[in-house]
Scaffold this motif. Structure first.
Motif, PDB file in Angstrom:
ATOM      1  N   SER A  84     -49.112 -35.562   2.759  1.00  0.00           N
ATOM      2  CA  SER A  84     -48.156 -34.458   2.797  1.00  0.00           C
ATOM      3  C   SER A  84     -47.100 -34.607   1.704  1.00  0.00           C
ATOM      4  CB  SER A  84     -47.493 -34.387   4.168  1.00  0.00           C
ATOM      5  OG  SER A  84     -46.561 -33.328   4.232  1.00  0.00           O
ATOM      6  N   GLU A  85     -46.606 -35.829   1.512  1.00  0.00           N
ATOM      7  CA  GLU A  85     -45.585 -36.054   0.493  1.00  0.00           C
ATOM      8  C   GLU A  85     -46.126 -35.781  -0.903  1.00  0.00           C
ATOM      9  OE1 GLU A  85     -43.331 -39.622   0.708  1.00  0.00           O
ATOM     10  OE2 GLU A  85     -43.156 -39.574   2.889  1.00  0.00           O
ATOM     11  N   LEU A  86     -47.363 -36.203  -1.169  1.00  0.00           N
ATOM     12  CA  LEU A  86     -47.929 -35.954  -2.486  1.00  0.00           C
ATOM     13  C   LEU A  86     -48.265 -34.476  -2.686  1.00  0.00           C
ATOM     14  CD1 LEU A  86     -50.233 -39.051  -3.115  1.00  0.00           C
ATOM     15  CD2 LEU A  86     -47.974 -38.568  -4.067  1.00  0.00           C
ATOM     16  N   MET A  87     -48.680 -33.796  -1.611  1.00  0.00           N
ATOM     17  CA  MET A  87     -48.877 -32.350  -1.706  1.00  0.00           C
ATOM     18  C   MET A  87     -47.572 -31.670  -2.101  1.00  0.00           C
ATOM     19  SD  MET A  87     -52.104 -31.233  -0.730  1.00  0.00           S
ATOM     20  CE  MET A  87     -52.008 -29.741   0.261  1.00  0.00           C
ATOM     21  N   ASP A  88     -46.474 -32.054  -1.445  1.00  0.00           N
ATOM     22  CA  ASP A  88     -45.161 -31.479  -1.771  1.00  0.00           C
ATOM     23  C   ASP A  88     -44.756 -31.818  -3.210  1.00  0.00           C
ATOM     24  OD1 ASP A  88     -44.930 -30.419   0.767  1.00  0.00           O
ATOM     25  OD2 ASP A  88     -43.722 -32.076   1.551  1.00  0.00           O
ATOM     26  N   TRP A  89     -45.010 -33.064  -3.601  1.00  0.00           N
ATOM     27  CA  TRP A  89     -44.650 -33.501  -4.950  1.00  0.00           C
ATOM     28  C   TRP A  89     -45.402 -32.692  -6.006  1.00  0.00           C
ATOM     29  CZ3 TRP A  89     -41.085 -36.561  -7.180  1.00  0.00           C
ATOM     30  CH2 TRP A  89     -41.298 -36.977  -8.504  1.00  0.00           C
ATOM     31  N   MET A  90     -46.712 -32.532  -5.812  1.00  0.00           N
ATOM     32  CA  MET A  90     -47.501 -31.778  -6.781  1.00  0.00           C
ATOM     33  C   MET A  90     -47.146 -30.299  -6.772  1.00  0.00           C
ATOM     34  SD  MET A  90     -51.315 -33.554  -6.756  1.00  0.00           S
ATOM     35  CE  MET A  90     -51.482 -33.764  -4.981  1.00  0.00           C
ATOM     36  N   ASP A  91     -46.854 -29.757  -5.585  1.00  0.00           N
ATOM     37  CA  ASP A  91     -46.474 -28.347  -5.479  1.00  0.00           C
ATOM     38  C   ASP A  91     -45.366 -27.968  -6.451  1.00  0.00           C
ATOM     39  OD1 ASP A  91     -48.136 -27.111  -3.692  1.00  0.00           O
ATOM     40  OD2 ASP A  91     -46.872 -27.440  -1.942  1.00  0.00           O
ATOM     41  N   ARG A  92     -44.387 -28.836  -6.557  1.00  0.00           N
ATOM     42  CA  ARG A  92     -43.210 -28.485  -7.354  1.00  0.00           C
ATOM     43  C   ARG A  92     -43.516 -28.416  -8.850  1.00  0.00           C
ATOM     44  NH1 ARG A  92     -39.322 -33.584  -6.229  1.00  0.00           N
ATOM     45  NH2 ARG A  92     -40.238 -33.301  -4.161  1.00  0.00           N
ATOM     46  N   TYR A  93     -44.667 -28.974  -9.265  1.00  0.00           N
ATOM     47  CA  TYR A  93     -45.014 -28.965 -10.683  1.00  0.00           C
ATOM     48  C   TYR A  93     -46.117 -27.964 -11.013  1.00  0.00           C
ATOM     49  CZ  TYR A  93     -42.127 -33.114 -11.098  1.00  0.00           C
ATOM     50  OH  TYR A  93     -41.061 -33.975 -11.085  1.00  0.00           O
ATOM     51  N   ILE A  94     -46.535 -27.173 -10.022  1.00  0.00           N
ATOM     52  CA  ILE A  94     -47.524 -26.130 -10.275  1.00  0.00           C
ATOM     53  C   ILE A  94     -46.772 -24.825 -10.545  1.00  0.00           C
ATOM     54  CG2 ILE A  94     -49.492 -24.841  -9.382  1.00  0.00           C
ATOM     55  CD1 ILE A  94     -50.115 -27.192  -7.567  1.00  0.00           C
ATOM     56  N   PHE A  95     -46.950 -24.298 -11.754  1.00  0.00           N
ATOM     57  CA  PHE A  95     -46.253 -23.078 -12.124  1.00  0.00           C
ATOM     58  C   PHE A  95     -47.210 -21.890 -12.042  1.00  0.00           C
ATOM     59  CE2 PHE A  95     -44.182 -26.649 -14.276  1.00  0.00           C
ATOM     60  CZ  PHE A  95     -42.918 -26.543 -13.694  1.00  0.00           C
ATOM     61  N   PHE A  96     -46.640 -20.706 -12.148  1.00  0.00           N
ATOM     62  CA  PHE A  96     -47.395 -19.489 -11.841  1.00  0.00           C
ATOM     63  C   PHE A  96     -48.692 -19.385 -12.642  1.00  0.00           C
ATOM     64  CE2 PHE A  96     -48.400 -14.973 -12.281  1.00  0.00           C
ATOM     65  CZ  PHE A  96     -48.462 -14.609 -10.942  1.00  0.00           C
ATOM     66  N   ALA A  97     -48.653 -19.746 -13.912  1.00  0.00           N
ATOM     67  CA  ALA A  97     -49.834 -19.582 -14.765  1.00  0.00           C
ATOM     68  C   ALA A  97     -50.853 -20.708 -14.597  1.00  0.00           C
ATOM     69  CB  ALA A  97     -49.420 -19.482 -16.229  1.00  0.00           C
ATOM     70  N   ASP A  98     -50.486 -21.776 -13.912  1.00  0.00           N
ATOM     71  CA  ASP A  98     -51.380 -22.920 -13.747  1.00  0.00           C
ATOM     72  C   ASP A  98     -52.516 -22.591 -12.780  1.00  0.00           C
ATOM     73  OD1 ASP A  98     -49.791 -24.431 -15.406  1.00  0.00           O
ATOM     74  OD2 ASP A  98     -48.624 -25.291 -13.759  1.00  0.00           O
ATOM     75  N   LYS A  99     -53.719 -22.933 -13.171  1.00  0.00           N
ATOM     76  CA  LYS A  99     -54.873 -22.736 -12.296  1.00  0.00           C
ATOM     77  C   LYS A  99     -55.178 -24.052 -11.591  1.00  0.00           C
ATOM     78  CE  LYS A  99     -56.788 -19.040 -15.136  1.00  0.00           C
ATOM     79  NZ  LYS A  99     -57.949 -18.571 -15.944  1.00  0.00           N
ATOM     80  N   VAL A 100     -54.409 -24.289 -10.536  1.00  0.00           N
ATOM     81  CA  VAL A 100     -54.532 -25.518  -9.757  1.00  0.00           C
ATOM     82  C   VAL A 100     -54.363 -25.160  -8.284  1.00  0.00           C
ATOM     83  CG1 VAL A 100     -53.580 -27.805  -9.275  1.00  0.00           C
ATOM     84  CG2 VAL A 100     -53.586 -26.918 -11.630  1.00  0.00           C
ATOM     85  N   LYS A 101     -55.260 -25.657  -7.452  1.00  0.00           N
ATOM     86  CA  LYS A 101     -55.153 -25.469  -6.003  1.00  0.00           C
ATOM     87  C   LYS A 101     -55.225 -26.835  -5.317  1.00  0.00           C
ATOM     88  CE  LYS A 101     -57.098 -20.805  -5.890  1.00  0.00           C
ATOM     89  NZ  LYS A 101     -58.191 -19.933  -5.366  1.00  0.00           N
ATOM     90  N   LEU A 102     -54.434 -27.011  -4.286  1.00  0.00           N
ATOM     91  CA  LEU A 102     -54.392 -28.251  -3.527  1.00  0.00           C
ATOM     92  C   LEU A 102     -54.849 -27.987  -2.104  1.00  0.00           C
ATOM     93  CD1 LEU A 102     -50.811 -29.449  -4.597  1.00  0.00           C
ATOM     94  CD2 LEU A 102     -52.991 -29.950  -5.730  1.00  0.00           C
ATOM     95  N   THR A 103     -55.736 -28.831  -1.609  1.00  0.00           N
ATOM     96  CA  THR A 103     -56.224 -28.714  -0.239  1.00  0.00           C
ATOM     97  C   THR A 103     -56.134 -30.073   0.435  1.00  0.00           C
ATOM     98  OG1 THR A 103     -57.834 -27.050  -0.992  1.00  0.00           O
ATOM     99  CG2 THR A 103     -58.125 -27.949   1.225  1.00  0.00           C
ATOM    100  N   ASP A 104     -55.431 -30.137   1.538  1.00  0.00           N
ATOM    101  CA  ASP A 104     -55.360 -31.371   2.318  1.00  0.00           C
ATOM    102  C   ASP A 104     -56.548 -31.404   3.273  1.00  0.00           C
ATOM    103  OD1 ASP A 104     -54.794 -33.525   3.927  1.00  0.00           O
ATOM    104  OD2 ASP A 104     -52.686 -33.018   4.229  1.00  0.00           O
ATOM    105  N   GLU A 105     -57.502 -32.291   2.997  1.00  0.00           N
ATOM    106  CA  GLU A 105     -58.721 -32.388   3.806  1.00  0.00           C
ATOM    107  C   GLU A 105     -58.682 -33.567   4.780  1.00  0.00           C
ATOM    108  OE1 GLU A 105     -61.856 -30.287   0.714  1.00  0.00           O
ATOM    109  OE2 GLU A 105     -62.116 -32.392   1.220  1.00  0.00           O
ATOM    110  N   THR A 106     -57.520 -34.159   4.965  1.00  0.00           N
ATOM    111  CA  THR A 106     -57.430 -35.373   5.768  1.00  0.00           C
ATOM    112  C   THR A 106     -57.916 -35.162   7.194  1.00  0.00           C
ATOM    113  OG1 THR A 106     -55.512 -36.050   4.447  1.00  0.00           O
ATOM    114  CG2 THR A 106     -55.900 -37.220   6.524  1.00  0.00           C
ATOM    115  N   GLU A 107     -57.465 -34.098   7.840  1.00  0.00           N
ATOM    116  CA  GLU A 107     -57.734 -33.947   9.266  1.00  0.00           C
ATOM    117  C   GLU A 107     -59.147 -33.488   9.576  1.00  0.00           C
ATOM    118  OE1 GLU A 107     -54.918 -31.758  11.478  1.00  0.00           O
ATOM    119  OE2 GLU A 107     -53.227 -33.055  10.964  1.00  0.00           O
ATOM    120  N   ASN A 108     -59.841 -32.881   8.618  1.00  0.00           N
ATOM    121  CA  ASN A 108     -61.194 -32.429   8.942  1.00  0.00           C
ATOM    122  C   ASN A 108     -62.271 -33.339   8.376  1.00  0.00           C
ATOM    123  OD1 ASN A 108     -60.838 -31.549   6.246  1.00  0.00           O
ATOM    124  ND2 ASN A 108     -62.357 -29.928   6.514  1.00  0.00           N
ATOM    125  N   THR A 109     -61.853 -34.563   7.949  1.00  0.00           N
ATOM    126  CA  THR A 109     -62.820 -35.553   7.495  1.00  0.00           C
ATOM    127  C   THR A 109     -62.506 -36.909   8.117  1.00  0.00           C
ATOM    128  OG1 THR A 109     -61.462 -36.014   5.532  1.00  0.00           O
ATOM    129  CG2 THR A 109     -63.256 -34.438   5.268  1.00  0.00           C
TER     130      THR A 109
END
Length: 378
Positions: free
Chosen positions: A140-165
């Motif tokens: 969760s912390e790394l998801m939040d950390w990366m979120d702040r550096y993804i800007f509108f034009a960036d083609k990046v998606k983050l998915t937390d797969e921890t709970e379903n694996t």
């Protein structure tokens, strides 16, 4: 793309670039819990982390000369996808990401803008995404950390797969032989963090060449619904179940730093002896200037070392030499051969072979196999 997250009906969108996925380990994972309880597991309070199976000595021997099996499902799994994924991770972490091809991987470190450590992760590069295997409690912390550096034009998606694996690790010299017995071929001497999708008795499994430690091994990731069957198959094939208590003992003995102990905003990756996870010729990334300057001007003032203590001591206990503080103990555990720990010690004070005082006891400083020290090894 390998993975099960994006089609989940329970996926929830908290951010235009971020997806959280969960099917609930507490519900779907009960059959795995039952299987582990049948094998004698006892669990940490209010969690499903097996602490021990009542067989620690047998599991310790299996790690040394056989195969042990550890449940690492409480570690995080984050999938980074879309067109800019490699460039994004290249700019966010310490290692060279852009040159990696599908099927390859590496260890890399998330750091702050001042070069302080957030987490050591293993990155597995696939055809259209990167799977990050991160430390417990850090997803969760790394998801939040990366979120702040993804800007509108960036083609990046983050998915937390921890709970379903689920994530299981085989450790020991016979790990490849056990997998070969189950039909998995051509994995002997495969490079660290290389990976493939395999089939074990009808189950589709992600297999990474990495135990999280210097000990030979493999990490297997599968849907939660396959967890119990995969665990049963691996133990029936001869893997000896081991718990978190022994894993912590091994990681301290072997020198793997962890968040909240050795990896904090008080230390940088070079002090944490993670030189193998740092590229010095990749160009700019967050924290790069600080880390490059430490290397160029040989400015690493403290290093992580192993400690063989005469008696147990608490994390945070000062380490002294001739009555002067030279470091701090970060982790300590009692083992069958005595107390062992990890701690930071000033470079000028010395290292391997040094005798120091840790609170009310003494300790011998030893090297640990996980550590790499760059110019400090010269």
């Amino acid at each position: 793309m390998w993975g099960w997250g994006l089609s989940s009906p329970r996926a929830s969108f908290h951010h235009p670039y971020r997806i959280s996925v969960g099917v609930g380990l507490a519900i779907v994972g009960n059959s795995l819990l039952d299987k582990q309880q049948e094998q004698g597991a006892n669990f940490a309070a209010d969690s499903q982390i097996p602490l021990s199976f009542g067989n620690d000595e047998a599991a310790r021997i299996a790690v040394q000369s056989g195969v042990a099996l550890c449940d690492r499902s409480h570690w995080g799994r984050i999938r980074v996808s879309d067109a800019d994924r490699l460039q994004f991770l290249h700019n966010q972490t310490t290692n060279q990401m852009q040159l990696l091809q599908s099927g390859q991987g590496c260890d890399t470190v998330f750091v702050t803008s001042t070069g302080r450590t957030l987490d050591l992760v293993t990155a597995y590069v696939e055809a259209d995404s990167v799977l990050l295997f991160v430390s417990p409690g850090q997803a969760s912390e790394l998801m939040d950390w990366m979120d702040r550096y993804i800007f509108f034009a960036d083609k990046v998606k983050l998915t937390d797969e921890t709970e379903n694996t689920v994530a299981f690790t085989l450790l020991g010299t016979d790990s490849a032989a056990l997998l070969s017995q189950l039909g998995v071929q051509e994995i002997d001497n495969a490079p660290h963090a290389s990976h493939q999708v395999i089939n074990i008795q009808g189950l589709e499994i992600f297999l990474g060449v990495d135990s999280g430690l210097p000990t030979p091994g493999f990490t297997l990731i599968a849907p939660v619904s396959s967890g119990a069957d995969l665990w049963h198959t691996l133990t029936q094939a001869g893997a000896v179940p081991m718990g978190e208590t022994l894993w912590q003992e091994l990681r301290i003995k072997q020198g793997r730093p962890m968040p909240g102990a050795e990896l904090t905003k008080d230390y940088n990756p070079l002090e944490a002896t993670l030189w193998q996870a740092v590229s010095f010729d990749k160009g700019c990334y967050i924290g790069q200037e600080t880390i490059a300057r430490l290397n160029t001007y040989q400015g690493v003032k403290q290093q992580l070392w192993g400690l063989h203590l005469e008696a147990m001591a608490a994390a945070g206990t000062p380490i002294t030499l001739d009555d002067a503080k030279v470091g701090v103990l970060t982790s300590c555990v009692e083992t069958s051969s005595g107390a062992v720990g990890l701690g930071y010690i000033r470079t000028k004070a010395g290292g391997n072979g040094l005798t120091v005082t840790v609170g009310e006891t003494t300790a011998k400083v030893v090297n640990v196999p996980f550590a790499t020290r760059g110019y400090l090894d010269a």
